[in-house]
Design a protein around this motif. Structure first.
Motif, PDB file in Angstrom:
ATOM      1  N   ASN A 134      35.912 -16.994   9.428  1.00 42.55           N
ATOM      2  CA  ASN A 134      35.098 -17.463  10.551  1.00 42.55           C
ATOM      3  C   ASN A 134      34.555 -18.864  10.299  1.00 42.55           C
ATOM      4  O   ASN A 134      34.918 -19.526   9.333  1.00 42.55           O
ATOM      5  CB  ASN A 134      34.019 -16.442  10.917  1.00 42.55           C
ATOM      6  CG  ASN A 134      33.006 -16.273   9.814  1.00 42.55           C
ATOM      7  OD1 ASN A 134      32.642 -17.227   9.126  1.00 42.55           O
ATOM      8  ND2 ASN A 134      32.538 -15.050   9.624  1.00 42.55           N
ATOM      9  N   GLN A 135      33.652 -19.295  11.199  1.00 40.66           N
ATOM     10  CA  GLN A 135      33.249 -20.706  11.132  1.00 40.66           C
ATOM     11  C   GLN A 135      32.097 -20.955  10.173  1.00 40.66           C
ATOM     12  O   GLN A 135      31.688 -22.093  10.015  1.00 40.66           O
ATOM     13  CB  GLN A 135      32.891 -21.200  12.531  1.00 40.66           C
ATOM     14  CG  GLN A 135      31.712 -20.540  13.155  1.00 40.66           C
ATOM     15  CD  GLN A 135      31.370 -21.168  14.500  1.00 40.66           C
ATOM     16  OE1 GLN A 135      31.260 -22.371  14.622  1.00 40.66           O
ATOM     17  NE2 GLN A 135      31.232 -20.348  15.517  1.00 40.66           N
ATOM     18  N   HIS A 136      31.552 -19.912   9.563  1.00 43.75           N
ATOM     19  CA  HIS A 136      30.392 -20.095   8.690  1.00 43.75           C
ATOM     20  C   HIS A 136      30.701 -19.686   7.252  1.00 43.75           C
ATOM     21  O   HIS A 136      30.322 -18.578   6.828  1.00 43.75           O
ATOM     22  CB  HIS A 136      29.204 -19.281   9.219  1.00 43.75           C
ATOM     23  CG  HIS A 136      28.749 -19.696  10.576  1.00 43.75           C
ATOM     24  ND1 HIS A 136      28.208 -20.948  10.811  1.00 43.75           N
ATOM     25  CD2 HIS A 136      28.774 -19.064  11.767  1.00 43.75           C
ATOM     26  CE1 HIS A 136      27.914 -21.053  12.092  1.00 43.75           C
ATOM     27  NE2 HIS A 136      28.254 -19.924  12.698  1.00 43.75           N
ATOM     28  N   PRO A 137      31.360 -20.565   6.486  1.00 42.17           N
ATOM     29  CA  PRO A 137      31.726 -20.182   5.116  1.00 42.17           C
ATOM     30  C   PRO A 137      30.507 -19.838   4.262  1.00 42.17           C
ATOM     31  O   PRO A 137      30.586 -18.980   3.389  1.00 42.17           O
ATOM     32  CB  PRO A 137      32.454 -21.425   4.579  1.00 42.17           C
ATOM     33  CG  PRO A 137      32.020 -22.555   5.441  1.00 42.17           C
ATOM     34  CD  PRO A 137      31.737 -21.954   6.786  1.00 42.17           C
ATOM     35  N   GLU A 138      29.371 -20.482   4.575  1.00 46.73           N
ATOM     36  CA  GLU A 138      28.165 -20.241   3.761  1.00 46.73           C
ATOM     37  C   GLU A 138      27.670 -18.801   3.901  1.00 46.73           C
ATOM     38  O   GLU A 138      26.997 -18.287   3.017  1.00 46.73           O
ATOM     39  CB  GLU A 138      27.063 -21.264   4.081  1.00 46.73           C
ATOM     40  CG  GLU A 138      26.440 -21.188   5.457  1.00 46.73           C
ATOM     41  CD  GLU A 138      27.328 -21.684   6.603  1.00 46.73           C
ATOM     42  OE1 GLU A 138      28.408 -22.247   6.347  1.00 46.73           O
ATOM     43  OE2 GLU A 138      26.930 -21.467   7.772  1.00 46.73           O
ATOM     44  N   LYS A 139      28.044 -18.152   5.019  1.00 47.72           N
ATOM     45  CA  LYS A 139      27.619 -16.761   5.198  1.00 47.72           C
ATOM     46  C   LYS A 139      28.663 -15.789   4.627  1.00 47.72           C
ATOM     47  O   LYS A 139      28.431 -14.590   4.583  1.00 47.72           O
ATOM     48  CB  LYS A 139      27.445 -16.449   6.687  1.00 47.72           C
ATOM     49  CG  LYS A 139      26.262 -17.144   7.311  1.00 47.72           C
ATOM     50  CD  LYS A 139      26.080 -16.636   8.719  1.00 47.72           C
ATOM     51  CE  LYS A 139      25.134 -17.529   9.490  1.00 47.72           C
ATOM     52  NZ  LYS A 139      25.272 -17.380  10.935  1.00 47.72           N
ATOM     53  N   ALA A 140      29.807 -16.337   4.255  1.00 52.35           N
ATOM     54  CA  ALA A 140      30.915 -15.469   3.845  1.00 52.35           C
ATOM     55  C   ALA A 140      31.073 -15.381   2.328  1.00 52.35           C
ATOM     56  O   ALA A 140      31.965 -14.697   1.839  1.00 52.35           O
ATOM     57  CB  ALA A 140      32.216 -15.976   4.476  1.00 52.35           C
ATOM     58  N   VAL A 141      30.221 -16.098   1.593  1.00 49.96           N
ATOM     59  CA  VAL A 141      30.314 -16.018   0.122  1.00 49.96           C
ATOM     60  C   VAL A 141      28.960 -15.605  -0.457  1.00 49.96           C
ATOM     61  O   VAL A 141      27.912 -15.873   0.134  1.00 49.96           O
ATOM     62  CB  VAL A 141      30.743 -17.368  -0.518  1.00 49.96           C
ATOM     63  CG1 VAL A 141      32.141 -17.764  -0.096  1.00 49.96           C
ATOM     64  CG2 VAL A 141      29.752 -18.478  -0.187  1.00 49.96           C
ATOM     65  N   ASN A 142      29.012 -14.965  -1.600  1.00 48.40           N
ATOM     66  CA  ASN A 142      27.787 -14.546  -2.280  1.00 48.40           C
ATOM     67  C   ASN A 142      27.121 -15.783  -2.903  1.00 48.40           C
ATOM     68  O   ASN A 142      27.720 -16.439  -3.758  1.00 48.40           O
ATOM     69  CB  ASN A 142      28.164 -13.526  -3.362  1.00 48.40           C
ATOM     70  CG  ASN A 142      26.946 -12.927  -4.027  1.00 48.40           C
ATOM     71  OD1 ASN A 142      25.875 -13.544  -4.044  1.00 48.40           O
ATOM     72  ND2 ASN A 142      27.107 -11.737  -4.561  1.00 48.40           N
ATOM     73  N   PRO A 143      25.897 -16.127  -2.471  1.00 49.64           N
ATOM     74  CA  PRO A 143      25.264 -17.356  -2.986  1.00 49.64           C
ATOM     75  C   PRO A 143      24.972 -17.291  -4.482  1.00 49.64           C
ATOM     76  O   PRO A 143      24.711 -18.309  -5.107  1.00 49.64           O
ATOM     77  CB  PRO A 143      23.969 -17.456  -2.179  1.00 49.64           C
ATOM     78  CG  PRO A 143      23.704 -16.091  -1.663  1.00 49.64           C
ATOM     79  CD  PRO A 143      25.035 -15.396  -1.519  1.00 49.64           C
ATOM     80  N   ARG A 144      25.033 -16.075  -5.039  1.00 53.59           N
ATOM     81  CA  ARG A 144      24.726 -15.932  -6.473  1.00 53.59           C
ATOM     82  C   ARG A 144      25.972 -15.940  -7.346  1.00 53.59           C
ATOM     83  O   ARG A 144      25.897 -15.633  -8.529  1.00 53.59           O
ATOM     84  CB  ARG A 144      23.946 -14.646  -6.697  1.00 53.59           C
ATOM     85  CG  ARG A 144      22.602 -14.744  -6.052  1.00 53.59           C
ATOM     86  CD  ARG A 144      21.740 -13.569  -6.324  1.00 53.59           C
ATOM     87  NE  ARG A 144      20.554 -13.697  -5.496  1.00 53.59           N
ATOM     88  CZ  ARG A 144      19.896 -12.701  -4.967  1.00 53.59           C
ATOM     89  NH1 ARG A 144      20.286 -11.481  -5.201  1.00 53.59           N
ATOM     90  NH2 ARG A 144      18.837 -12.911  -4.227  1.00 53.59           N
TER      91      ARG A 144
END
Ligand code: ATP
Length: 199
Positions: A79-89
């Motif tokens: 989708n268009q939001h890669p930042e929401k698709a990966v674990n920030p940790r």
């Protein structure tokens, strides 16, 4: 291979139907577009085809067999939001390690630099992070890609680079792609046919 949605009916909770008696068919190697006004159900349809939502009516099949519910899914959604698709940790190396069988060629084709693997997601630009999400979706098990506004947030050069790589990889592997977009020009360039969900 053949991804098919037949007589799909879907609504959230008990609200109005978003899709009703909807049919779609995507063959291996085929690139088709999906367009329609905001809120008409494009993302919902993409999620149904990738197995994230179960339609109340009709069914989705891959070669006439219902979509698998376990293992690496053969239909991958980007989708268009890669930042929401990966674990920030997780550092990027770990994000990619989730995919066991990933060709190194894919990283090269997508212009992913070795040095980025040691970074956290918030240390990458949106375009760099999206390259990882695309790479992650392209394991050897992937047969179909649902690209939901995949490059909408990116500048024209990055958009072209990512699409050129994806097109090349898809051609080599004979993968099918559903391109969900509001951009007529992008759809015209990439797709052999376009479905208008508003009709
Ligand atoms: N989880 C949800 N729960 C309830 N309603 C939802 C949910 N997700 C989406 N909707 C509604 O379903 C409808 C279709 O949404 P969807 O995101 O599929 O449309 P879209 O065509 O992709 O829109 P856009 O082009 O703006 O991304 C919208 O009216 C939306 O408000």
């Amino acid at each position: 291979m053949h991804l098919e949605g037949r007589n799909i009916g879907f609504r959230y909770n008990k609200s109005d139907w978003i899709l009703r008696n909807f049919n779609i068919s995507l063959k291996e190697g085929e690139v088709i577009g999906l367009i329609g006004p905001s809120g008409c159900g494009k993302t919902t349809l993409g999620r149904i085809l990738a197995g994230y939502e179960i339609p109340q009516e009709g069914k989705v099949t891959l070669d006439n067999i219902p979509l698998p519910t376990t293992g690496i899914h053969p239909v991958q959604l980007i989708n268009q939001h890669p930042e929401k698709a990966v674990n920030p940790r997780w550092k990027m190396k770990k994000v990619l390690d989730e995919v066991k069988e990933l060709d190194e060629d894919i990283l090269i084709a997508l212009g992913i630099e070795k040095e980025w693997l040691n970074r956290w997601p918030n240390e990458l630009s949106g375009g760099e992070l999206q390259r990882f999400c695309v790479a992650r979706a392209l394991s050897v098990h992937t047969k179909f890609i649902i690209a939901d506004e995949m490059t909408t947030m990116l500048d024209a050069i990055t958009q072209a680079q990512i699409w050129n790589s994806v097109q090349e990889i898809a051609k080599k592997r004979n993968m099918g792609i559903l391109v969900i977009s509001h951009e007529h020009n992008l759809l015209k360039r990439l797709c052999c046919r376009v479905i208008d969900l508003s009709i």
